[in-house]
Design a protein around this motif. Structure first.
Motif, PDB file in Angstrom:
ATOM      1  N   LEU A  45      21.838  -7.805  69.661  1.00  0.00           N
ATOM      2  CA  LEU A  45      22.864  -6.782  69.544  1.00  0.00           C
ATOM      3  C   LEU A  45      23.530  -6.544  70.891  1.00  0.00           C
ATOM      4  O   LEU A  45      22.860  -6.446  71.920  1.00  0.00           O
ATOM      5  CB  LEU A  45      22.256  -5.472  69.030  1.00  0.00           C
ATOM      6  CG  LEU A  45      21.583  -5.517  67.656  1.00  0.00           C
ATOM      7  CD1 LEU A  45      21.044  -4.151  67.293  1.00  0.00           C
ATOM      8  CD2 LEU A  45      22.544  -6.013  66.596  1.00  0.00           C
TER       9      LEU A  45
ATOM     10  N   ALA B 114      27.313  -5.170  70.780  1.00  0.00           N
ATOM     11  CA  ALA B 114      28.459  -4.294  70.568  1.00  0.00           C
ATOM     12  C   ALA B 114      28.037  -2.839  70.743  1.00  0.00           C
ATOM     13  O   ALA B 114      27.043  -2.409  70.153  1.00  0.00           O
ATOM     14  CB  ALA B 114      29.033  -4.506  69.168  1.00  0.00           C
TER      15      ALA B 114
ATOM     16  N   TRP C 106      24.622   2.889  66.489  1.00  0.00           N
ATOM     17  CA  TRP C 106      24.104   3.075  65.133  1.00  0.00           C
ATOM     18  C   TRP C 106      22.615   2.743  65.060  1.00  0.00           C
ATOM     19  O   TRP C 106      21.847   3.434  64.366  1.00  0.00           O
ATOM     20  CB  TRP C 106      24.877   2.198  64.151  1.00  0.00           C
ATOM     21  CG  TRP C 106      26.168   2.799  63.687  1.00  0.00           C
ATOM     22  CD1 TRP C 106      27.431   2.346  63.947  1.00  0.00           C
ATOM     23  CD2 TRP C 106      26.328   3.975  62.881  1.00  0.00           C
ATOM     24  NE1 TRP C 106      28.361   3.170  63.353  1.00  0.00           N
ATOM     25  CE2 TRP C 106      27.718   4.167  62.687  1.00  0.00           C
ATOM     26  CE3 TRP C 106      25.426   4.865  62.307  1.00  0.00           C
ATOM     27  CZ2 TRP C 106      28.220   5.225  61.945  1.00  0.00           C
ATOM     28  CZ3 TRP C 106      25.927   5.927  61.564  1.00  0.00           C
ATOM     29  CH2 TRP C 106      27.308   6.089  61.391  1.00  0.00           C
ATOM     30  N   VAL C 107      22.206   1.704  65.755  1.00  0.00           N
ATOM     31  CA  VAL C 107      20.786   1.337  65.769  1.00  0.00           C
ATOM     32  C   VAL C 107      19.955   2.450  66.416  1.00  0.00           C
ATOM     33  O   VAL C 107      18.870   2.799  65.941  1.00  0.00           O
ATOM     34  CB  VAL C 107      20.585  -0.001  66.506  1.00  0.00           C
ATOM     35  CG1 VAL C 107      19.103  -0.276  66.757  1.00  0.00           C
ATOM     36  CG2 VAL C 107      21.199  -1.142  65.706  1.00  0.00           C
TER      37      VAL C 107
ATOM     38  N   GLN D  34      33.447   4.967  73.086  1.00  0.00           N
ATOM     39  CA  GLN D  34      32.715   4.414  71.949  1.00  0.00           C
ATOM     40  C   GLN D  34      31.736   5.424  71.364  1.00  0.00           C
ATOM     41  O   GLN D  34      31.561   5.508  70.142  1.00  0.00           O
ATOM     42  CB  GLN D  34      31.956   3.158  72.385  1.00  0.00           C
ATOM     43  CG  GLN D  34      32.837   1.946  72.649  1.00  0.00           C
ATOM     44  CD  GLN D  34      33.272   1.267  71.362  1.00  0.00           C
ATOM     45  OE1 GLN D  34      32.781   1.573  70.286  1.00  0.00           O
ATOM     46  NE2 GLN D  34      34.211   0.341  71.481  1.00  0.00           N
TER      47      GLN D  34
ATOM     48  N   GLY E 220      16.418  -4.281  68.779  1.00  0.00           N
ATOM     49  CA  GLY E 220      17.642  -4.893  68.285  1.00  0.00           C
ATOM     50  C   GLY E 220      18.250  -5.866  69.272  1.00  0.00           C
ATOM     51  O   GLY E 220      18.718  -6.955  68.901  1.00  0.00           O
TER      52      GLY E 220
ATOM     53  N   THR F  70      29.129   0.011  69.615  1.00  0.00           N
ATOM     54  CA  THR F  70      29.055   0.809  68.392  1.00  0.00           C
ATOM     55  C   THR F  70      27.815   0.446  67.574  1.00  0.00           C
ATOM     56  O   THR F  70      27.129   1.324  67.035  1.00  0.00           O
ATOM     57  CB  THR F  70      30.314   0.599  67.543  1.00  0.00           C
ATOM     58  OG1 THR F  70      31.475   0.928  68.318  1.00  0.00           O
ATOM     59  CG2 THR F  70      30.279   1.476  66.310  1.00  0.00           C
ATOM     60  N   THR F  71      27.500  -0.844  67.510  1.00  0.00           N
ATOM     61  CA  THR F  71      26.305  -1.279  66.776  1.00  0.00           C
ATOM     62  C   THR F  71      25.044  -0.744  67.435  1.00  0.00           C
ATOM     63  O   THR F  71      24.112  -0.277  66.749  1.00  0.00           O
ATOM     64  CB  THR F  71      26.255  -2.809  66.717  1.00  0.00           C
ATOM     65  OG1 THR F  71      27.460  -3.309  66.144  1.00  0.00           O
ATOM     66  CG2 THR F  71      25.074  -3.279  65.882  1.00  0.00           C
TER      67      THR F  71
END
Length: 347
Positions: free
Chosen positions: A126, A128, A134-135, A210, A120, A130-131
């Protein structure tokens, strides 16, 4: 109760522990966690005094020693959170699969999360937190599904040996793909080569906040599944006969474990063997009841990772050894011992 269930109950009887024994060992684990936490704040590359510790914990950073103490606090908190997550996830994975070799690292879950994060960031930019989390959770889930599917093929279904082999093969493939992604990208390789080993040295309060909601939700889901996992330990047929929803229990508990693994990997990198060694130790101390085993595994995992981080700071001063290396040194002999046991077929 069937004859098979009666034999299993008789075999498990010596592993049951009286309530005072369970409470005592849980308190001992909490005490050990507190001592390792204090050692994590006091010991490091730079020596600090008691006034420095008091000043640093109060928020002062006037001296280098106080600043060092202030920096060690989030590192200590992160080590505790990640250790608790991995210990709890390992206990859940072993209970859900009834596989004594189940571990986020051995089953390739943490490596799958690492591959997802590296891919990612390298291809999609990528950044962030939080992102990225999730990844990582998505990568952990995909790896878990792949390993369980491959391990379920053929006669006998998902046996411990087949799952371990499928996990090892998948982990090796994921590691090769990570190298293939990173090697042509020197900037990304430099950024992630320490993260891939697994460590908590780059802890920051914002990053911890986070990832904290993911860890809390995963922990709550796992703990609420404890009673159902006790039923699964009797076998699927007996559990269904007792009224347990076997498929739903497995799915919910596994989802909680994957959430913990993905979030822990996103913030600290792939750290192995904590989820393997800790649940086995806790079974010896508090017994097989998951209502006690899961909290004990969380506390013991936090203590183990915090202690490993302290050791990594002290053994090569003024340099540091990443905590992932220390846990591998500790966990590899335990893995060999488990494999060589006579009753390694199932829990």
């Amino acid at each position: 109760m069937t004859a098979a269930a009666q034999r299993r109950a008789a075999a498990d009887a010596p592993a049951r522990r009286p309530l005072p024994v369970r409470v005592t060992w849980l308190l001992v684990a909490l005490l050990g966690l507190g001592l390792f936490g204090a050692a994590s704040i006091v010991f490091g590359v730079r020596a600090v005094t008691w006034p420095d510790v008091v000043g640093g914990l109060s928020g002062a950073s006037d001296t280098i020693a106080e600043a060092a103490v202030l920096k060690r606090v989030p590192r200590t908190i992160l080590a505790m959170l990640v250790g608790a997550a991995l210990g709890l996830a390992g206990a859940v994975m072993q209970g859900v699969t009834r596989n004594p070799l189940a571990d986020p690292g051995i089953l390739g879950v943490t490596t799958g999360a690492s591959l997802a994060v590296v891919t990612g960031i390298a291809f999609f930019g990528l950044s962030a937190p939080t992102t990225v989390t999730w990844v990582a959770i998505g990568g952990a889930a995909a790896a878990a599904v792949l390993v369980y599917t491959v391990g379920s093929l053929g006669r006998g279904g998902a046996t411990p040996l087949k799952l371990a082999l499928a996990g090892a093969a998948s982990s090796a493939a994921f590691s090769s793909l990570i190298s293939a992604v990173l090697l042509p990208r020197i900037d990304a390789l430099t950024q992630f080569r320490f993260w891939q080993v697994g460590g908590v040295g780059g802890a920051e309060p914002g990053r911890i906040l986070q990832v904290l909601p993911f860890l809390l939700v995963g922990a709550v889901v796992c703990v609420l599944s404890a009673r159902g996992m006790n039923s699964l330990a009797l076998g699927d047929d007996v559990a269904a006969g007792l009224g347990a929803h076997v498929g739903r229990t497995r799915l919910v508990a596994a989802a909680g474990a994957i959430l913990l693994c993905g979030a822990a990997t996103a913030v600290a990198g792939p750290i192995g063997f904590v989820g393997l060694a800790v649940p086995h130790l806790c079974r010896l101390l508090v017994g097989l009841d998951h209502r006690w085993l899961l909290p004990a595994s969380a506390v013991a995992g936090a203590a183990l990772l915090t202690g490993a981080d302290v050791i990594g700071r002290l053994v090569a001063r003024p340099a540091e050894v990443d905590v992932g290396i220390i846990t591998a040194i500790v966990g590899a002999p335990i893995f060999i011992w488990i494999v060589r046991r006579q009753k390694v077929r199932a829990l």
